[in-house]
Design an enzyme around this catalytic site. Structure first.
Site, PDB file in Angstrom:
ATOM      1  N   GLU A 159      49.559  36.591  39.798  1.00 30.35           N
ATOM      2  CA  GLU A 159      50.078  37.755  39.072  1.00 30.35           C
ATOM      3  C   GLU A 159      50.051  37.524  37.563  1.00 30.35           C
ATOM      4  OE1 GLU A 159      53.851  38.725  40.915  1.00 30.35           O
ATOM      5  OE2 GLU A 159      52.810  39.432  42.733  1.00 30.35           O
ATOM      6  N   CYS A 216      44.947  44.847  51.408  1.00 31.34           N
ATOM      7  CA  CYS A 216      45.050  46.125  50.690  1.00 31.34           C
ATOM      8  C   CYS A 216      43.663  46.777  50.588  1.00 31.34           C
ATOM      9  CB  CYS A 216      45.659  45.909  49.302  1.00 31.34           C
ATOM     10  SG  CYS A 216      44.511  45.255  48.086  1.00 31.34           S
ATOM     11  N   ASN A 241      47.544  34.886  45.822  1.00 29.03           N
ATOM     12  CA  ASN A 241      47.641  35.905  44.767  1.00 29.03           C
ATOM     13  C   ASN A 241      48.116  35.291  43.456  1.00 29.03           C
ATOM     14  OD1 ASN A 241      50.076  35.658  46.297  1.00 29.03           O
ATOM     15  ND2 ASN A 241      50.873  37.558  45.450  1.00 29.03           N
ATOM     16  N   CYS A 247      44.809  39.784  44.031  1.00 29.99           N
ATOM     17  CA  CYS A 247      45.274  39.462  45.384  1.00 29.99           C
ATOM     18  C   CYS A 247      44.666  38.146  45.879  1.00 29.99           C
ATOM     19  CB  CYS A 247      44.851  40.564  46.349  1.00 29.99           C
ATOM     20  SG  CYS A 247      45.666  42.139  46.119  1.00 29.99           S
ATOM     21  N   CYS A 292      41.052  45.032  48.389  1.00 32.59           N
ATOM     22  CA  CYS A 292      40.506  43.818  49.011  1.00 32.59           C
ATOM     23  C   CYS A 292      39.564  44.163  50.158  1.00 32.59           C
ATOM     24  CB  CYS A 292      41.633  42.908  49.479  1.00 32.59           C
ATOM     25  SG  CYS A 292      42.489  42.127  48.092  1.00 32.59           S
ATOM     26  N   GLU A 323      43.164  37.665  48.738  1.00 31.98           N
ATOM     27  CA  GLU A 323      41.869  37.840  49.407  1.00 31.98           C
ATOM     28  C   GLU A 323      40.726  37.829  48.402  1.00 31.98           C
ATOM     29  OE1 GLU A 323      44.629  39.560  49.711  1.00 31.98           O
ATOM     30  OE2 GLU A 323      44.789  40.597  51.630  1.00 31.98           O
TER      31      GLU A 323
HETATM   32  N1  THU Z   1      48.748  41.162  47.557  1.00 35.07           N
HETATM   33  C1  THU Z   1      47.766  40.355  48.030  1.00 35.07           C
HETATM   34  O1  THU Z   1      47.591  39.225  47.574  1.00 35.07           O
HETATM   35  N2  THU Z   1      46.966  40.845  49.013  1.00 35.07           N
HETATM   36  C2  THU Z   1      47.065  42.085  49.544  1.00 35.07           C
HETATM   37  O2  THU Z   1      46.237  42.454  50.375  1.00 35.07           O
HETATM   38  C3  THU Z   1      48.169  42.956  49.161  1.00 35.07           C
HETATM   39  C4  THU Z   1      49.013  42.500  48.052  1.00 35.07           C
HETATM   40  C5  THU Z   1      49.587  40.666  46.462  1.00 35.07           C
HETATM   41  C6  THU Z   1      49.393  41.408  45.163  1.00 35.07           C
HETATM   42  C7  THU Z   1      50.710  41.164  44.470  1.00 35.07           C
HETATM   43  O3  THU Z   1      50.649  39.914  43.800  1.00 35.07           O
HETATM   44  C8  THU Z   1      51.701  41.043  45.617  1.00 35.07           C
HETATM   45  O4  THU Z   1      50.944  40.801  46.791  1.00 35.07           O
HETATM   46  C9  THU Z   1      52.561  42.274  45.823  1.00 35.07           C
HETATM   47  O5  THU Z   1      51.789  43.423  45.971  1.00 35.07           O
END
Ligand code: THU
Length: 157
Positions: free
Chosen positions: A61, A109, A59, A70, A112, A72
């Protein structure tokens, strides 16, 4: 009454088929490359392609929070861009909080799931999901469609 159900095996990590264990280890390793200064939640994803290539993502940010992405989707969009003709056979996930040692139970999530579904629909071949359940157990779910019933895809248009 209609019933939606699906079956999946659950493995202890050491009992995972070797190609899936390898994928989990790759997802765990790439989670260290998360750029997650806002959530401190470090996620890794690893995809196994038809030619044996493994594509990983973490991920990323952003100070403007919705601009982040994310793990994925980082991985699957990279695969789509770099290996557009390769099928995606499986995807594994891993997540860990900054400063902690243990990997967490985490499933992709909704956004994704939708992105993964797009590629499953495009290639007309199921993408296996390796999902950590905690306590060293992993669900091997046969298709992203299992995780996204009543979905919207290209056939809906
Ligand atoms: N995140 C992911 O990388 N994948 C997911 O399926 C759920 C959330 C990341 C997004 C964000 O950077 C952090 O986790 C917190 O939500």
């Amino acid at each position: 009454m209609k019933v939606f159900q699906f079956s999946y095996p659950v493995y202890a990590k050491a009992d995972l088929p070797s190609h899936l264990l390898n994928l989990v280890l790759e997802a765990e390793a790439i989670s260290a490359n998360a750029y997650a200064p806002y959530s401190n939640f470090n996620v890794g994803a690893a995809l196994l392609l038809g030619n044996g290539t493994i594509v990983t993502g973490a991920n990323q940010e952003n100070a403007a929070y919705p601009s982040g992405i994310c793990a994925e989707r980082t991985a699957i969009y990279y695969a789509g861009a770099q290996h557009p003709k390769e099928q995606i056979l499986a995807i594994a996930f891993a997540a860990k909080r900054s400063g902690e040692n243990n990997f967490l139970a985490v499933a992709p999530c909704g956004a994704c799931r939708q992105a993964i579904l797009e590629y499953e629909s495009k290639q007309e071949l199921s993408i296996m999901q390796v999902i950590p359940l905690g306590d060293d157990n992993f669900a091997v779910v046969p298709s992203i469609a299992n995780l996204l019933p009543f979905s919207f895809d290209k056939d809906s248009l």
